[in-house]
Every structure is written in structure tokens, then in C-alpha cells.
Design a protein around this motif. Sequence first.
Motif, short mmCIF file in Angstrom:
data_model
loop_
_atom_site.label_atom_id
_atom_site.label_comp_id
_atom_site.label_asym_id
_atom_site.label_seq_id
_atom_site.Cartn_x
_atom_site.Cartn_y
_atom_site.Cartn_z
N LEU A 1 0.78 -0.93 0.04
CA LEU A 1 0.03 -0.02 0.09
C LEU A 1 0.97 1.12 -0.09
O LEU A 1 0.41 2.28 -0.82
CB LEU A 1 -0.87 -0.05 1.21
N PHE A 2 1.97 1.27 0.57
CA PHE A 2 2.89 2.27 0.75
C PHE A 2 3.36 2.64 -0.78
O PHE A 2 3.49 3.88 -1.32
CB PHE A 2 4.05 2.07 1.53
N GLU B 1 -8.58 9.50 -2.56
CA GLU B 1 -9.81 8.77 -2.26
C GLU B 1 -9.55 6.95 -2.88
O GLU B 1 -10.06 6.28 -2.31
CB GLU B 1 -10.89 9.41 -3.16
N SER B 2 -8.92 7.13 -4.04
CA SER B 2 -8.38 5.68 -4.53
C SER B 2 -7.79 4.78 -3.64
O SER B 2 -8.15 3.71 -3.38
CB SER B 2 -7.93 5.65 -5.87
N HIS B 3 -6.92 5.54 -3.12
CA HIS B 3 -6.00 4.83 -1.88
C HIS B 3 -6.81 4.28 -0.80
O HIS B 3 -6.42 3.11 -0.33
CB HIS B 3 -4.94 5.80 -1.67
N THR B 4 -7.48 5.09 -0.43
CA THR B 4 -8.46 4.77 0.70
C THR B 4 -9.46 3.51 0.36
O THR B 4 -9.52 2.50 1.10
CB THR B 4 -9.40 5.75 1.42
N HIS B 5 -9.69 3.54 -0.82
CA HIS B 5 -10.53 2.27 -1.12
C HIS B 5 -9.52 0.89 -1.04
O HIS B 5 -10.06 -0.14 -0.75
CB HIS B 5 -11.08 2.65 -2.65
N LEU C 1 2.09 6.01 -3.57
CA LEU C 1 2.89 7.17 -4.36
C LEU C 1 2.24 7.59 -5.66
O LEU C 1 2.87 8.38 -5.99
CB LEU C 1 4.35 6.46 -4.57
N SER C 2 1.54 6.63 -6.27
CA SER C 2 0.84 7.05 -7.52
C SER C 2 -0.42 7.15 -7.63
O SER C 2 -1.16 7.17 -8.83
CB SER C 2 1.27 6.20 -8.74
N GLU C 3 -1.27 6.96 -6.27
CA GLU C 3 -2.46 6.99 -6.42
C GLU C 3 -3.05 8.09 -5.85
O GLU C 3 -2.57 8.80 -5.02
CB GLU C 3 -3.22 5.89 -5.66
#
Length: 263
Positions: free
Chosen positions: A216-217, A226-230, A221-223
Motif C-alpha cells: 500500500l505504501f 480517495e482511490s487509495h483509501t478504497h 505513491l501514484s494514487e
Amino acid sequence: MADLIVEKTNHIGILKLNRPDRMNAISVEMLNNLGEALKEFDADPKVRAIILTGEGRGFCSGLDLKDTVAGKGIGAGLGAPGASHVSTRELPTVTLNRIDLPVICAINGAAAGYGFDLALGCDLRLISDRAKLVPAFAKRGIVPESGGTWYLPRLVGWARACEIGFIADDIAPARAVELGLANKVVPHEELMEEASRWASKIAANAPLAIRAMKRLFRHGLSEDFESHTHHVLMQLLVLFRSGDFKEGLEAFMAKREPNFSGR
């Protein structure tokens, strides 16, 4: 003598660059063996952390330019007319970025050129008080060829990356920590002991969670946020069903140390 020493003990994989007579300059054999060893450790459920270091006085002095000049090293023939397409997919530095196991770099001596990039590709860096980072690419007429141009701006910011790359001065251990290029300076004689201590602490935690966190780290770096929390939520749903999550809760309630299985 093998160019790479591979060891495994107590859930920790250890990789030692092993050409001490050449300050661990990267040979074709070492490059191939390093990539394969990283992939094998990453696929081994018994390995929970990796330590990368060098034998002898140096960590890695870069690509073996003597072999290249002799026409038998890495990059030999690449400038020849009609050279075929070269893929980066299986380069050890790409594998290092791709794997989910955490990697600790124990920088025991000079990390120059490829060795500098290799150290930056690790997740944690402990540096000996006798070591130094040598970003001398501009003094050799080249650029950081194995990840440095990607890692440096992310680790130290744009202006510092330009300072390091354009001026190309050696970086002392304390300065490396100040810049965020190393986590800690360690007395030389205690370097591997400290690296093992860090690796053991990582290995004692839930391996599924550690792997997911590193993944996830990397993706973060490239998200966008909001997309990352999903993606974090999707990962949590998987971890909630794991035996390790149950063990973590039971250990907390019983006020004891958890014993994670990685399942």
C-alpha cells in the motif's frame, strides 16, 4: 566463490554481495543471483524480512567497469549497431521495488553508483560510521541508472535531489541521516547486530500485515487519496479474515506477545 552469499535464519533472509577484492562491484553473475534470491525469499512464507549487505570493506562500488571495458561485463555491447531491445522487467532493482517483503540495507562501506541506487531501493537503511554514499554519476558522464532518479526526489525533495545529483559530492553517514537517505548511523562493529535486531522486530509482527502495508505504501505513491483509501479498505477486509488478526486480538486481550503464523 559465489558472488552472492545467501543465508536464512529465524525468518530472516540475508544477502551478502561477495566480491570483496573488487569492493563488491556488480558482475553479471552477482546481478542474476541477486534478482533470483530476492524473488525466492519473497515467495518463501517462512521469510519475513531481508537484510542486504556487503562482504569486506565496501557495500558496493557500482557496476564492474573493468569487466565492461574488457567487453564481458554488464552493458558490454549495448552501444553496438543493431543492438536488440533491452528489457528492465527482471532487473534486481525492479524486483527490489516490486517485492512485498521489507528489505533492510546494512551499508557497511562505500555505496557508489549502482550500489547507491541499490541502497535507495531498500525500505530501511542502517549505515556504518565507516561508510559513505557516493552519488558520483555526473563525474562519470552518466545518470543514476538503477532507480536513483526515481527515489531521490521522493526521499529528499526536488532541490536536494538536484544538489546530490548535480554536485555529486560524497555523503557522510550523519549527513545521510539528516537528508533522510539513512535511518540510523551505527558503529561499524555493531552494524549487522543492529540490522538483525530491526529485522527480528519486523519478523515478530504479523507478516501478512507487513506485506500489505509495504504494498500500500508503494501504490500510494501514484494514487489519489480517495482511490487509495478504497484499496486500503479492500486490504483490510482480507486481513480481518486472517488467523493473524484473530491472534493479534487474543494476544492483546490476554496481555501477551502474539505468535503470528502468517495465515
